[in-house]
Every structure is written in structure tokens, then in C-alpha cells.
Enzyme design. Structure first.
Site, PDB file in Angstrom:
ATOM      1  N   SER A   1       0.848  -1.195   0.000  1.00 35.62           N
ATOM      2  CA  SER A   1       0.000   0.000   0.000  1.00 35.62           C
ATOM      3  C   SER A   1       0.878   1.238   0.000  1.00 35.62           C
ATOM      4  O   SER A   1       2.005   1.219   0.516  1.00 35.62           O
ATOM      5  CB  SER A   1      -0.904   0.024   1.240  1.00 35.62           C
ATOM      6  OG  SER A   1      -0.149   0.299   2.409  1.00 35.62           O
ATOM      7  N   ASP A   2       0.373   2.329  -0.581  1.00 33.46           N
ATOM      8  CA  ASP A   2       0.984   3.611  -0.268  1.00 33.46           C
ATOM      9  C   ASP A   2       0.602   3.907   1.174  1.00 33.46           C
ATOM     10  O   ASP A   2      -0.294   3.288   1.740  1.00 33.46           O
ATOM     11  CB  ASP A   2       0.489   4.702  -1.223  1.00 33.46           C
ATOM     12  CG  ASP A   2       1.488   5.846  -1.355  1.00 33.46           C
ATOM     13  OD1 ASP A   2       2.342   6.001  -0.454  1.00 33.46           O
ATOM     14  OD2 ASP A   2       1.414   6.590  -2.345  1.00 33.46           O
ATOM     15  N   TRP A   3       1.290   4.853   1.774  1.00 27.93           N
ATOM     16  CA  TRP A   3       1.121   5.058   3.214  1.00 27.93           C
ATOM     17  C   TRP A   3      -0.283   5.603   3.512  1.00 27.93           C
ATOM     18  O   TRP A   3      -0.617   6.716   3.150  1.00 27.93           O
ATOM     19  CB  TRP A   3       2.223   5.982   3.715  1.00 27.93           C
ATOM     20  CG  TRP A   3       3.471   5.242   4.114  1.00 27.93           C
ATOM     21  CD1 TRP A   3       4.113   5.354   5.305  1.00 27.93           C
ATOM     22  CD2 TRP A   3       4.217   4.276   3.358  1.00 27.93           C
ATOM     23  NE1 TRP A   3       5.217   4.499   5.328  1.00 27.93           N
ATOM     24  CE2 TRP A   3       5.294   3.825   4.156  1.00 27.93           C
ATOM     25  CE3 TRP A   3       4.070   3.708   2.097  1.00 27.93           C
ATOM     26  CZ2 TRP A   3       6.218   2.870   3.742  1.00 27.93           C
ATOM     27  CZ3 TRP A   3       4.993   2.756   1.669  1.00 27.93           C
ATOM     28  CH2 TRP A   3       6.043   2.355   2.487  1.00 27.93           C
ATOM     29  N   SER A   4      -1.093   4.754   4.104  1.00 29.88           N
ATOM     30  CA  SER A   4      -2.495   5.038   4.435  1.00 29.88           C
ATOM     31  C   SER A   4      -3.432   4.936   3.239  1.00 29.88           C
ATOM     32  O   SER A   4      -4.507   5.522   3.247  1.00 29.88           O
ATOM     33  CB  SER A   4      -2.654   6.418   5.096  1.00 29.88           C
ATOM     34  OG  SER A   4      -1.938   6.485   6.303  1.00 29.88           O
ATOM     35  N   SER A   5      -3.068   4.149   2.242  1.00 32.73           N
ATOM     36  CA  SER A   5      -3.973   3.998   1.089  1.00 32.73           C
ATOM     37  C   SER A   5      -4.886   2.781   1.207  1.00 32.73           C
ATOM     38  O   SER A   5      -5.691   2.525   0.309  1.00 32.73           O
ATOM     39  CB  SER A   5      -3.178   3.928  -0.221  1.00 32.73           C
ATOM     40  OG  SER A   5      -2.511   2.687  -0.367  1.00 32.73           O
TER      41      SER A   5
END
Length: 700
Positions: free
Chosen positions: A231-235
Site C-alpha cells: 500500500s501507499d502510506w495510508s492507502s
């Protein structure tokens, strides 16, 4: 390797499996101590290894041994049109990541340049899917030779930063497959990339990081991707969707992206305690977590559990030389009236270097691509080092505040005073080099939001107009990662587009300005004359930046030069355009046949002659168009290119091959690729709008 993976999988508890699927810190994931399975350590970014970040917030950790070589940003790499150099770039960058003991390098980025307002375009490889695909493959292979995983991002359709975590993208299947997915597909199937990063945005109402169609069907199904989806950070947004729709490693959840945390938040990730609970109560089958862990272990056997992993290097001379070479080959000469460039080192001339960008750090700022280089040669430093005879004087001219994330800081200087001093400096000089552009700050070229204006900021246009009144000899050194409005173009004799060039920026700029290096860069995206000439902007807010958090890609497949060509809208500077200090002639253009089978290979040949007085390089570009197509098509599309280096007076034969199956379009009526029979046109030239020869062929 697969047998080893299965033997480890059998020994893991359910809790250990789940713990491997999510972060334990900002940039690491848990190993399994009792079995000797190591942690995974990741680092930004696509053109240099980011300084060490704290365990649990976005502050820098304060290490003194995490300085690196800053390589040029990827717009510059794309501008080289040199796949071999992309491989060298990737390998040298991978060496630095390996030396810093990183297992995953969070790059490269291959999102398509759809609008010049996208704050993150400087991290990507331009508007053309063929160019991005061709350049990304050797980059990935170069990085991964070091036992470091490249992580291609952001999958997919993350073509703006404005409201990136909320915006829903609506685009046709045809545009998706023809424009926005090819570079990712090449990364997987040709580059054999080991990791892919999800994006923040939605596509057709679902978040792309755990998307049934994009991630499960296309990436892991159709393309047979065997690596890890991160994941992208918090995606990530949902446990069940993350589990079932292809996310393997969840990073960054539990913070707001700015350092605020909750107690034990890593255990509260979607793929942490909630995932474990769903597995234990039978809501999600254990085979789901097993697939994720297999992929994670496969990543480890390729990286930190590999038996023949090299040691890596950092800040060595070879890395600096590659950074300089990429920078010089990527610099694009846009305008050169009266042979303004190159500028001789003559003791009888005074050169005024004016502009904040002459001294400002361009490795700072920009978001996650911010770097902490061992050194950064500014344009002013580079020019002073190269010009030993000419007198160089400097004035800041304009100023902005320091680059910080998600905030605009005011300039500490008085703008009027700076302007007055700059005009005084210009009066004293024979030549003015105006070093301006953008500055990797919020609402300029920066992650987190988009530009708000197409024009240059900080009063640069007004300053150029004032300088012109006292000095007629002005050259513009344009430092940006994006196209900008140029109403000032007739006020200057020369323009060089220099991008964000990293550690060796000043030396590379001086190499080209002095003529030590003959520029050969070509634009990887179009410069529209005005913003509404860009396809995404021509349809109004519903197409960009979106209405009610939904955005329709109304230009469809006509992105960049495809739009300009097909709609007959002249760009200010075209895709593939770039001047040289010498001249080239393209002659004897031919194809090996007039008729081709659908499984055939087209070979385009031509003779290229350097007709000028100095050595140089030209990029031969081959575009293909379909006449009388049954579907909407661009006039032509890039299908091949070759960079050729020629001494003065030298002629070389260039040969470019194109598989006929690369002429297929994505046929929505059959949900598959389809090659139309009939007539095609082959266009050969040195820019999308500068075609030397057009030939006709037939496919049957």
C-alpha cells in the site's frame, strides 16, 4: 526457492503470518525471530535513497551517515531517450539502497503525465506509455541486480495530487489499457519487478490499492505478477477488500500522514488484528493469508534472504559520473536564437547569473522524494567552477520561502529590493543567465497537492521584462519538473530545460551552457501554449480536477501529443522536441516490406548525418498511425526510437524494429487487443511535430 517458501509457511503460526502483512514502523515490517526470518526495510525514493526516518513519526532520525548521491529526477531520465543509461541509473541507485541496507526501494514512478498541474509529475516518465515502458524496464533490472526490490508506483491512475486520497477516476477501458497501464505491464512482464505500490485514488468507486479489477484480475491474474503489492502510506481502507483484492503489505495506516499516532496503531491496521479475527472466525480463508506470505517470502529470497547479494556502494565517483551523465543527456535545449548557447569562457565578458534557483537546493522539498545528498552543486557553483576567464556576478532577483510539506512559507526577503539589485546586476553584464522556474515547494512541484497556476511564481515574468530593458542578451535556465506558461519567451534568446538534476546539477548545467556537452535531451511531454490547449483541461472542471470528487478522463486516449496532433492544436514545444548545437539530416527512410502479417516485424531504416561542425546525438523517433480506422485513433503514436551519437560529418544507418502486434488497439467490444487490417502510416522524424518522412504499409 518455492520449496523453501512452502517449508517455512508450514512452520508459521497464524499470528506470525498476519504480522508479516503489515508495518511495524514507518518503513519496516516484522520478521519472525524464532525462525530467523528478517525484517523488511524500505526507503523512498525514485531518484535517491531518502534520509533515515524516525521509527514512528515523519521526523528525520538525525543520523549522520545517511547522506547519499542525489540522481536527477525521472523527467530528466525520460528526456535522455536512452534505455541503456536508464539501466545504469537504476544499478547505481540500487547500489546506494543496498549500502543503506534497504530491501525495497519505493520507486520508480510511471504514472502518465496527463496535466502540467500535477505536483508530482517530476517523479514520473512523461506522457507517452511507450517511452515510459521502454525506460522503466532497464531501470528496474538495474536496481534489482543489487538484491534490492524496485517498487513501481502508483498503481494506478494517480495522475493528480489534488485530493488524491478522495478523488474517483472514471476512464474508459481503452484509455486504461492503452495509456495508463502499459508501463506497469512492462515493469511486471519485461522488468520482472518484485514489488508494486498501490495508489491513493479511487477508480470506478473503489480504492485502487485493493481493487478487484486492477489488482486481482489484471495485475495478479492477467499479468501473473508474482511479487508483493504494497500500500501507499495510508492507502488501505477496508480489511475484507484488502485481504481479498490483492494487497499484501499494508504500510502507513493508523497515522494521518503527519505524525499523529494512536496507541498500538500497527496492531489496528486493516491487515493486522481485524484480519486475524476474520481468519480465525472463518470469514476469510487461511489460503488468503498464505498467498500473501508466500509473496512476502519470495520478496525476501530475492532480497534480504538471498545468498549472493552484493554489498552496495554510496557516494563513489562512478555514481557521481552517472548522475552527471544522465543530467547532461536529459537537459533539453528549447530555444537558441542567434546561437545564444553555448557561451564561451572569454575574459572580456561578464555573465550575470540572476534568480533564486541559481543557489536554491533542489534536492530539498517535493515530499517523499526529498533527499539529503552528500553535496549538491548549485548552478552558480557549477558555472563558477567552469568559467575561469569570464567574470560571473550574481543577484538573487526573486525569492520564496523554504520548502516544507503541505505549507507555504513566506520569503524572508523584500521582493522590491531583490528586483532592484537584480536590475543593477544585469546592467553591469554582457550576458544574463536567468535561473528560474519552480522550486519543489507546496503548490509547485511537490507531492500532496497540485499547482494552482500555469505561470511562473514569485514575479519572475515581471523581473524578466525589467531586465530586458537594461540588457538584451538573456538566456533562461528553466528548472522545473513540469511545463510552464511562457509569455516571456520573446524576451529571451535562449531557453534550456534543466529539470531537478540532483548532486551534480551545477556541473551538468555548466557542461551544456559552455558547450563541453552538446545537448541531446528530448521533451517527454508536450508544453501547451496555454493550459486549455491540454486535453485534460479542455473539458473544464469535470475532467480536471473533478467535480464532487469524481473526475472523468474526457480526452480518453488522446493524452499529450496525441491530443495536439489529432485536434490540430499546435503545442508551444512538442513531445520529443529538443535542439542541438549541431545539425542532423535524416535521409533514405525505408521499411523492409510494404505488407505485413499480424505476427510480422516492421524494420524501419534511415541514414542519419551530423551535418554540423561538432559531435552530437540525435533521437530518431518512429510513430505509427492507422488510416480509415473503425475506431477513434490518435493521428500517430510513438512505437520506436533510437539515440544515435555522431561525430561531425559522420553518417550512420539506424534500424528500428516494431512488432506488428504492437499496433493493436484495445477493443472494448471483445475486451481484448485487436489488430486492424488495412493501411498504416509510418512517420519518422526527431519530434512528434517534426516528421522527415511518411511511409505507407499494409497489415493483412
Amino acid at each position: 526457492m518455492e520449496a523453501k517458501i512452502e517449508s517455512i509457511l508450514a512452520k508459521l503460526t497464524l499470528e506470525e503470518k498476519v504480522a508479516m502483512c503489515h508495518a511495524q514502523s514507518k518503513f519496516s515490517t516484522k520478521g519472525v525471530e524464532r525462525l530467523g526470518i528478517p525484517e523488511i526495510w524500505m526507503a523512498d525514493g525514485p531518484h535517491g535513497v531518502r534520509a533515515e526516518i524516525s521509527w514512528d513519526d515523519w521526523a528525520y532520525a538525525g543520523w549522520t551517515n545517511d547522506s547519499i548521491t542525489a540522481f536527477p529526477a525521472l523527467t530528466c531520465l525520460a528526456s535522455t531517450f536512452n534505455p541503456t543509461l536508464a539501466g545504469e541509473f537504476g544499478f547505481n541507485l540500487g547500489e546506494e539502497a543496498r549500502y543503506r541496507k534497504k530491501d525495497v526501494l519505493l520507486g520508480p514512478g510511471v504514472n502518465i503525465y496527463r496535466t502540467p498541474m500535477n505536483g508530482r509529475n517530476f517523479e514520473y516518465m512523461g506522457e507517452d506509455p511507450f517511452l515510459a515502458s521502454t525506460m522503466v524496464v532497464p531501470y528496474i533490472k538495474g536496481v534489482q541486480k543489487n538484491g534490492v526490490a524496485a517498487c513501481v508506483k502508483h498503481y494506478a491512475l494517480n495522475n493528480q495530487e489534488h485530493k488524491r486520497d478522495l478523488i474517483n477516476v472514471e476512464v474508459s477501458d481503452r484509455a486504461l489499457y492503452e495509456i495508463y497501464l502499459p508501463a506497469f505491464k512492462a515493469a511486471v512482464q519485461e522488468g520482472n519487478v518484485w514489488a508494486i505500490m498501490g495508489a491513493y485514488n479511487k477508480f470506478r468507486g473503489e480504492y485502487t490499492t485493493h481493487h478487484a479489477f486492477l489488482t486481482k484480475k489484471i495485475l495478479k491474474g492477467d499479468w501473473k505478477f508474482d511479487g508483493v503489492v504494497i500500500s501507499d502510506w495510508s492507502s488501505a481502507h477496508d480489511t475484507k477488500k484488502a485481504a481479498l483484492n490483492g494487497l499484501d503489505l499494508e504500510m502507513g495506516t493508523g497515522t494521518d500522514g503527519l505524525g499523529t499516532t494512536t496507541a498500538n496503531h500497527y496492531d489496528q491496521y486493516y491487515l493486522a488484528s481485524p484480519f486475524l479475527k476474520a481468519l480465525k472466525n472463518g470469514e476469510i480463508a487461511e489460503s488468503v493469508v498464505d498467498d500473501k506470505v508466500r509473496r512476502i517470502l519470495r520478496l525476501m529470497y530475492r532480497t534480504n534472504m538471498s545468498s549472493n547479494r552484493p554489498l552496495g556502494r554510496a557516494n563513489n565517483v562512478e555514481h557521481h559520473e552517472v548522475a552527471r551523465k544522465v543530467a547532461t543527456e536529459g537537459i533539453v535545449l528549447l530555444k537558441n536564437d542567434n546561437n545564444f548557447f553555448p557561451i564561451k569562457d572569454d575574459k572580456n565578458i561578464t555573465i550575470a547569473v540572476i534568480g533564486e534557483n541559481a543557489t536554491r537546493s533542489m534536492t530539498a522539498g517535493g515530499g517523499s522524494s526529498e533527499l539529503k545528498p552528500k553535496f549538491e552543486i548549485s548552478p552558480l557553483e557549477g558555472l563558477k567552477a567552469r568559467y575561469k576567464n569570464a567574470k560571473i556576478i550574481h543577484s538573487m532577483g526573486f525569492a520564496s520561502g523554504a520548502s516544507v510539506y503541505d505549507e507555504i512559507l513566506p520569503s524572508p526577503y523584500d521582493a522590491d529590493s531583490l528586483k532592484i539589485e537584480a536590475i543593477k546586476t544585469a546592467k553591469k553584464a554582457d550576458i544574463v543567465l536567468f535561473v528560474g522556474g519552480l522550486s519543489k515547494s507546496h503548490l509547485q512541484d511537490c507531492e500532496g497537492d497540485d499547482r494552482r497556476q500555469y505561470e511562473l511564481p514569485f514575479g519572475q515574468e515581471e523581473l524578466i521584462n525589467e531586465i530586458k530593458k537594461v540588457n538584451k542578451n538573456i538566456g533562461f535556465v528553466l528548472i522545473t519538473g513540469n511545463a510552464v506558461d511562457m509569455p516571456w519567451l520573446d524576451k529571451v534568446d535562449g531557453v534550456i530545460q534543466t529539470w531537478y538534476l540532483g548532486s551534480m546539477a551545477g556541473h551538468a548545467i555548466a557542461d551544456v551552457i559552455s558547450g563541453d556537452v552538446n545537448p541531446s535531451g528530448k521533451l517527454p511531454f508536450s508544453f501547451p501554449k496555454k493550459l486549455t490547449d491540454n486535453g485534460a483541461h479542455s473539458f473544464g472542471a469535470s475532467s480536471y480536477p473533478g467535480v464532487n470528487l469524481t473526475q472523468e478522463y474526457k480526452e480518453d486516449i488522446l493524452v499529450g501529443y496525441r491530443w495536439h496532433d489529432t485536434k490540430k492544436i499546435d503545442p508551444l514545444y512538442a513531445f520529443g522536441y529538443g535542439m542541438s548545437y549541431t545539425d542532423f539530416n535524416i535521409k533514405n527512410v525505408a521499411v523492409n516490406n510494404k505488407k505485413y502479417a499480424k505476427n510480422g516485424t516492421i524494420t524501419v531504416t534511415c541514414d542519419v548525418t551530423n551535418t554540423g561542425s561538432i559531435d552530437g546525438a540525435e533521437v530518431i523517433q518512429v510513430y505509427v498511425g492507422k488510416s480509415k480506422s473503425k475506431v477513434k485513433r490518435a493521428i500517430k503514436e510513438l512505437k520506436g526510437f533510437s539515440k544515435v551519437y555522431l561525430k561531425s560529418g559522420e553518417t550512420q544507418k539506424v534500424s528500428i524494429t516494431i512488432d506488428v502486434n504492437k499496433l493493436a488497439f484495445y477493443d472494448e467490444s471483445i475486451s481484448d487487443w485487436n489488430i486492424e487490417e488495412g493501411g498504416y502510416e509510418i512517420y519518422v522524424g526527431n519530434a512528434s511535430n517534426n516528421i522527415s518522412k511518411k511511409l505507407k504499409i499494409t497489415v493483412k
